[in-house]
Design a protein around this motif. Sequence first.
Motif, mmCIF file in Angstrom:
data_model
loop_
_atom_site.group_PDB
_atom_site.id
_atom_site.type_symbol
_atom_site.label_atom_id
_atom_site.label_comp_id
_atom_site.label_asym_id
_atom_site.label_seq_id
_atom_site.Cartn_x
_atom_site.Cartn_y
_atom_site.Cartn_z
ATOM 1 N N LYS B 11 -35.374 -35.838 55.311
ATOM 2 C CA LYS B 11 -35.075 -36.369 56.646
ATOM 3 C C LYS B 11 -34.192 -37.613 56.598
ATOM 4 C CE LYS B 11 -38.928 -34.409 59.164
ATOM 5 N NZ LYS B 11 -40.023 -34.607 60.087
ATOM 6 N N LYS B 55 -30.635 -22.837 57.964
ATOM 7 C CA LYS B 55 -31.456 -23.171 59.145
ATOM 8 C C LYS B 55 -32.388 -24.340 58.830
ATOM 9 C CE LYS B 55 -32.039 -20.357 62.867
ATOM 10 N NZ LYS B 55 -32.284 -19.036 63.429
ATOM 11 N N LYS B 58 -30.406 -27.525 58.825
ATOM 12 C CA LYS B 58 -30.028 -27.955 60.175
ATOM 13 C C LYS B 58 -31.218 -28.488 60.967
ATOM 14 C CE LYS B 58 -26.178 -24.813 61.249
ATOM 15 N NZ LYS B 58 -25.875 -23.549 61.961
ATOM 16 N N ASN B 59 -32.385 -27.947 60.672
ATOM 17 C CA ASN B 59 -33.546 -28.253 61.528
ATOM 18 C C ASN B 59 -34.611 -29.120 60.888
ATOM 19 O OD1 ASN B 59 -33.069 -26.650 64.090
ATOM 20 N ND2 ASN B 59 -32.701 -25.121 62.504
ATOM 21 N N ASP B 61 -34.999 -32.182 60.674
ATOM 22 C CA ASP B 61 -35.441 -33.306 61.516
ATOM 23 C C ASP B 61 -36.443 -32.861 62.582
ATOM 24 O OD1 ASP B 61 -33.993 -35.265 60.199
ATOM 25 O OD2 ASP B 61 -32.163 -34.798 61.325
ATOM 26 N N ASN B 62 -36.421 -31.584 62.898
ATOM 27 C CA ASN B 62 -37.361 -31.081 63.918
ATOM 28 C C ASN B 62 -38.688 -30.626 63.309
ATOM 29 O OD1 ASN B 62 -35.290 -31.374 65.785
ATOM 30 N ND2 ASN B 62 -34.518 -29.308 65.395
ATOM 31 N N PHE B 63 -38.790 -30.663 61.989
ATOM 32 C CA PHE B 63 -40.036 -30.235 61.342
ATOM 33 C C PHE B 63 -41.101 -31.307 61.596
ATOM 34 C CE2 PHE B 63 -42.524 -30.087 57.205
ATOM 35 C CZ PHE B 63 -43.350 -29.062 57.630
ATOM 36 N N LYS B 64 -42.124 -30.933 62.333
ATOM 37 C CA LYS B 64 -43.117 -31.923 62.785
ATOM 38 C C LYS B 64 -44.237 -32.169 61.786
ATOM 39 C CE LYS B 64 -42.263 -31.300 67.705
ATOM 40 N NZ LYS B 64 -41.491 -30.036 67.798
ATOM 41 N N GLU B 65 -44.214 -31.467 60.679
ATOM 42 C CA GLU B 65 -45.219 -31.629 59.605
ATOM 43 C C GLU B 65 -46.634 -31.283 60.072
ATOM 44 O OE1 GLU B 65 -44.513 -35.245 57.132
ATOM 45 O OE2 GLU B 65 -42.677 -35.380 58.313
ATOM 46 N N GLU B 66 -46.702 -30.416 61.081
ATOM 47 C CA GLU B 66 -48.029 -29.964 61.524
ATOM 48 C C GLU B 66 -48.539 -28.869 60.586
ATOM 49 O OE1 GLU B 66 -46.990 -28.837 65.456
ATOM 50 O OE2 GLU B 66 -47.197 -30.885 66.246
ATOM 51 N N TRP B 72 -43.803 -23.425 56.794
ATOM 52 C CA TRP B 72 -42.656 -23.508 57.715
ATOM 53 C C TRP B 72 -41.470 -22.707 57.165
ATOM 54 C CZ3 TRP B 72 -38.050 -26.943 57.674
ATOM 55 C CH2 TRP B 72 -37.416 -26.999 58.907
#
Lengths: 170, 180
Positions: B11, B55, B58-59, B61-66, B72
């Motif tokens: 990140k 993908k 690109k994404n 930063d959107n990985f919320k680590e839930e 994921w």
Amino acid sequence: MKKNNKHTISKYGFKTPKNYFTSFEDSVFEKLSNDNLLDTTNFKIPENYFETVEDNVFKKLNLKKSPKIISIRRILIGVSVAASLLFMFSIIFSGNGKINPNTIAINEIENWMDDNIENIDTHAIIENISIDAIDTLQIYDTNEIIDELEGVDIEQIIIEIETEIGSDLL
Amino acid sequence: MTEKALIKSLKNSTSREVAFRQLMALYKERLYWHIRKMVKIHDDADDVLQNTFIKVFKNIDNFKEESKLYTWLYRIATNEAITFINKRAKQQNLNIEEVHFNITNNLQADIYYDGNEIQFKLQQAIATLPNKQQLVFNMKYFDEMKYNEMSSILETSVGALKASYHYAVKKIKVHLEKSN
């Protein structure tokens, strides 16, 4: 034993090219680079820079005196009239004055257009048009244009124009 | 490097590229085989795997680590493979079952397949299953994945997964018996 069997079948006949996994990362980085997803320079830009470019440009534009908008339709009319007049005069003064449009060969018209159309300086025409006398830009909606065109007999219009030009020249 | 540290590096724009290489080195093979079992042909698996990592890049930063990182990744890879098969079906004007059937029947022409007769018959039997059952069967039978893990990847209850696997095994058995 069961586990061993499963392990043997685990790739169940599927193979990969030699060194596929060794060069895999490079292939992905190449794709990322082609898609401009990698920061290949060390130059940085402010956050959200590209999202604000348009607004900033428009803000600057508004500070300057807003330019007068010239009607494209009027320019086109001007250019067309000028071109028509040039065409007619050149035919009239280059011959004996009596012109029969039926006798003009197509290649003569094409030659004339090749020689003269390029010489019409549209910038000069625009500069000589009085800005104050020009309407603001009139935008035609695509649907309006389509409505206008629907039901129009193009062939009939061409015949009418030909007749009109013919009678004017004769 | 711990998973948390890896995510942090991914990140961070200054360490992203190095971390991304590490991420690919860690997961490329597992994800490849997961995808390959779904799309069967090596070139297609390669495309899907590359798209999966792009993908992810690109994404991230959107990985919320839930969920865990690999969960994921598996989810993205699964979705990419399903999207790929759906696209193929649309392009060829076929339904999904027909696409699976065609791919499997052409499998022996693939230079990167050298399965024996039993392995090929098993692939043909798997191809007759609906998409979800194929996935569950592959993950359970070949990858020996735990139902809990499968549940978080496929976002399906353990009970439903057990039922899917049970039906899949049953159908494969019937298919193999018929073909013999």
